[in-house]
Design a protein around this motif. Sequence first.
Motif, PDB file in Angstrom:
ATOM      1  N   GLN A 197      -0.861  10.535  -2.924  1.00 47.72           N
ATOM      2  CA  GLN A 197      -1.087   9.128  -3.228  1.00 47.72           C
ATOM      3  C   GLN A 197      -1.880   8.932  -4.519  1.00 47.72           C
ATOM      4  OE1 GLN A 197      -2.546   6.904   0.118  1.00 47.72           O
ATOM      5  NE2 GLN A 197      -0.934   7.620   1.471  1.00 47.72           N
ATOM      6  N   GLU A 203       0.838  -1.196   0.000  1.00 52.01           N
ATOM      7  CA  GLU A 203       0.000   0.000   0.000  1.00 52.01           C
ATOM      8  C   GLU A 203       0.880   1.256   0.000  1.00 52.01           C
ATOM      9  OE1 GLU A 203      -3.302   0.258  -0.206  1.00 52.01           O
ATOM     10  OE2 GLU A 203      -3.397  -1.912  -0.463  1.00 52.01           O
ATOM     11  N   TRP A 212       0.316   7.619  -7.071  1.00 54.70           N
ATOM     12  CA  TRP A 212       1.029   6.429  -6.622  1.00 54.70           C
ATOM     13  C   TRP A 212       1.411   5.492  -7.772  1.00 54.70           C
ATOM     14  CZ3 TRP A 212       3.796   3.694  -3.491  1.00 54.70           C
ATOM     15  CH2 TRP A 212       3.713   2.309  -3.469  1.00 54.70           C
TER      16      TRP A 212
END
Length: 226
Positions: free
Chosen positions: A180, A137, A183
């Motif tokens: 993010q 993650e 990402w």
Amino acid sequence: MQRSHELVISHVEAALAAGELRVGSRLPAERVLAATLGVSRATVREGLRVLEAMGLVRIGVGSGPAAGAVVAADTAAGLSAALRLHLASTALPVRDVVRTRVMLESWSVRGAAAAGPSPALDEAAELLTRSERRGIEPAEFYALDTEFHLALTRAAGNAVVTAMMAALRGAIAGYVQREQRQWTRLVGRLRTEHRAVLEAVTTGDADLAARRVMAHIEGFYRQTLR
């Protein structure tokens, strides 16, 4: 004019400088400090809270062996907290923090490359392996990224630079993790650049390591933090 609680801070600073206190030493009880300095116990508590926020003391509540104020050594935590607050108030531009990080990390990888093999470099390699795990993650990756850069700094063997780097990395962590949404576009590049930096360090090429870490940090900043 010096405020009352600053007397407590100055007293502890002088005791540390004189060697009367060191990491792990227990400070005198509040009532003893208050009598020694001629201030109230409330003033002593205020001074100790400031020292705790600076990472210089750890305060245990209640009674028993864990109670009271003990000299700690969490310098990085105190620096990081101060930097985060200044960044939040825009007193310190993120761009300037990143430039400072570039200076510190460039010096660090040069030093690590010159120093040769070390447990810190072994740790950096292990952190990279963990960060390359399939299905990781974003939050975990960025946490490992932070530890990787700190491990490289530790490999240079300068405790002050390590503390400053820990503070700077903590200060910009929030900005980094907000990105993010990028990402999937960033992760492959970051992994490749991490490997390239570590390779230059472990082969002893100080100049190449410095160039690679500079390009890595500045490239990430240009792409995400602006």
